[in-house]
Design an enzyme around this catalytic site. Structure first.
Site, PDB file in Angstrom:
ATOM      1  CB  SER A 288      -0.959  -0.044   1.197  1.00  0.00           C
ATOM      2  OG  SER A 288      -1.917   0.971   1.125  1.00  0.00           O
ATOM      3  CG  ASP A 299       7.870   4.672 -11.651  1.00  0.00           C
ATOM      4  OD1 ASP A 299       8.639   3.685 -11.639  1.00  0.00           O
ATOM      5  OD2 ASP A 299       6.643   4.574 -11.837  1.00  0.00           O
ATOM      6  CE  LYS A 313      -5.056  -2.014   0.157  1.00  0.00           C
ATOM      7  NZ  LYS A 313      -5.480  -0.599   0.229  1.00  0.00           N
TER       8      LYS A 313
END
Length: 505
Positions: A288, A299, A313
């Site tokens: 999460s 990224d 998740k």
């Protein structure tokens, strides 16, 4: 996680992910077919039923058919869940352990009511409100029920203290007790700091920045962030932490759902950690919010990820408050990293397979279909398909077996031995963990094991034995000092941290 068997850990992971949310909405239950059916059953069924229990199980059954994370929290279960995420509860302020059927104070919480009254590490609580709580087989949850309560209320306890002939009574006025979400903030070298975050609660950002300020004064120039076993929590807290590392305008995460428009979250200001080299540690238990931070740093080419693929998740739960004080947390959107990777993994055949999938997966960076290959801001290849795949993978060592250490942890043998040993070393006046001589202590540990279970034969390989001895030193150190020392000692036999230090140097 070496101290817990996969199934036990999966249960803990479910609990952690279960509390993840982005915020409450309010909605009252209205008359509908479901209510009518429940009423018909209550009025006509052949046997008596507990209506409340039946309703709870029915709602849970409905939500479990949607996805693994939509959930119902009953009125009685909501308070402890809320306390965990708010970062505080009302109580007397002690860390305790049940040793030899006795409630033993491991440490009074700093600034709490017990510390102010002089309760010490090693005190044994033998009665609460004139009720005998020693040698009755009391459980952890029963201790919590007796010691927690409304802020400002008083609880009377009696303790037995080592070296004191008489029992000592205390009348403790309960107060707000902080629940810390950061386990440690330490310097591993002269310039490399380490921060371990166990969840993303309402206080996590403030806790982290306090640690950052302290570590900066100690010479921090590089940072290792540890999200292993972190099941997540509040999305906005993850965004705040990302904001400290990313430049203004860089994308952190975006969410989208069938009935929710796409929402993008960007870094907004000059963060205090923009120029600090950072490495993030993740594993199968990172979920999460911890995946959001990890994905955003990866990224944006802001940090290196080391470990094993995270849980996966990536569903957003909105909290819907019902009129009886219970809540539904309904999945309404999916999380996506800046490169467009969906964090959510496949649901699998059933809930058991879903939560145990991480113990059968193979972390490899080959044979990915083109649809699961993405690019970072600078064009590096990263992989989708659920979870966050680290840049450097720590492979599972199939030649090691920690099952006996798991058993000793689960039985409480290691904690009990370390507590008793720390009490002895405290009397001896030991000043730091480097003075703990494991060669002198380990034979005593083996003798202790034989008394606990004379049929238990400890057989460990070299790597497992080094880990166990280091764990004993670390646990004794935590009893004598604090969590920072515990993690400082543990880091010496931690392959993730050793790899991170090598990369940073």
């Amino acid at each position: 996680m070496k101290q817990l068997q996969p199934l036990i850990y999966a249960i803990l992971l479910i609990i952690g992910i279960y509390i993840g949310t982005i915020g409450p909405r309010t909605q009252h239950i209205v008359d509908n077919k479901l209510n009518n059916i429940l009423q018909i059953i209550n009025n006509n069924y052949v046997d008596s039923i507990n209506k409340k229990t039946f309703e709870n199980s029915t709602i849970n059954s409905i939500l479990s058919d949607l996805d693994p994370h939509s959930s119902y929290i009953s009125t009685e279960n909501f308070k402890p869940v809320e306390e965990n995420m708010k970062g505080s509860f009302s109580g007397i302020g002690v860390e305790f352990n049940i040793i030899e059927d006795s409630i033993v104070v491991v440490a009074p919480i700093s600034g709490g009511p017990s510390e102010k009254l002089g309760i010490r590490s090693g005190d044994r609580i033998i009665s609460v409100e004139q009720e005998d709580v020693a040698s009755i087989g009391i459980k952890n949850e029963e201790v919590i029920q007796r010691l927690r309560g409304e802020k400002g209320s008083t609880v009377n306890i009696v303790v037995k203290r080592r070296g004191e002939d008489k029992l000592i009574p205390f009348a403790i006025v309960r107060d707000d007790i902080p629940l810390y979400s950061i386990d440690a903030g330490i310097m591993l070298t002269e310039d490399i700091a380490y921060i371990k975050i166990n969840r993303f609660s309402a206080t996590t950002y403030e806790e982290m920045m306090d640690k950052v300020n302290i570590l900066t004064k100690k010479g921090m120039e590089k940072l290792i962030l540890d999200f292993r076993e972190n099941p997540g929590g509040y999305l906005h807290i993850a965004n705040q932490i990302c904001d400290e590392f990313l430049k203004a305008g860089e994308l952190i995460v975006f969410t989208q759902g069938r009935n929710r428009a796409k929402q993008e979250v960007f870094a907004t200001h000059n963060g205090s950690l923009e120029n600090i080299p950072v490495i993030v540690l993740i594993n199968e238990g990172s979920a999460s919010a911890s995946e959001i931070v990890s994905g955003a740093l990866q990224d944006n080419d802001r940090g290196l990820l080391i470990g094993r693929r995270s849980f996966g998740k990536g569903l957003v739960q909105e909290q819907i408050n019902l009129n009886d004080g219970s809540v539904i947390r309904l999945s309404t959107q999916r999380y996506y990293t800046p490169s467009g990777r969906c964090i959510q993994k496949k649901y699998g055949k059933n809930i058991k397979d879903y939560y145990l999938e991480q113990y059968t997966r193979k972390d490899i960076k080959t044979n990915y279909p083109d649809s699961l290959i993405y690019n970072t801001k600078k064009g590096r290849i990263v992989y989708g398909g659920g979870g966050i795949t680290p840049d450097i993978i720590i492979k599972i060592d199939t030649n090691t077996n920690y099952s006996q250490i798991n058993k000793m942890m689960n039985k409480g043998w290691i904690n009990k031995f370390c507590f008793e040993t720390s009490e002895y070393l405290k009397i001896q006046g030991i000043k730091n963990y480097k003075q703990i001589n494991i060669n002198n202590i380990y034979p005593d540990f083996l003798l202790y094991l034989s008394k606990e279970d004379d049929k238990f034969e400890l057989k460990l390989g070299d790597k497992e034995l080094r880990y166990l001895k280091n764990l004993i030193i670390a646990t004794i150190s935590r009893n004598l000092w604090d969590n920072d020392v515990y993690y400082k000692v543990l880091s010496k036999e931690d392959e993730y941290i050793r790899t991170a230090l090598k990369e940073m140097n």
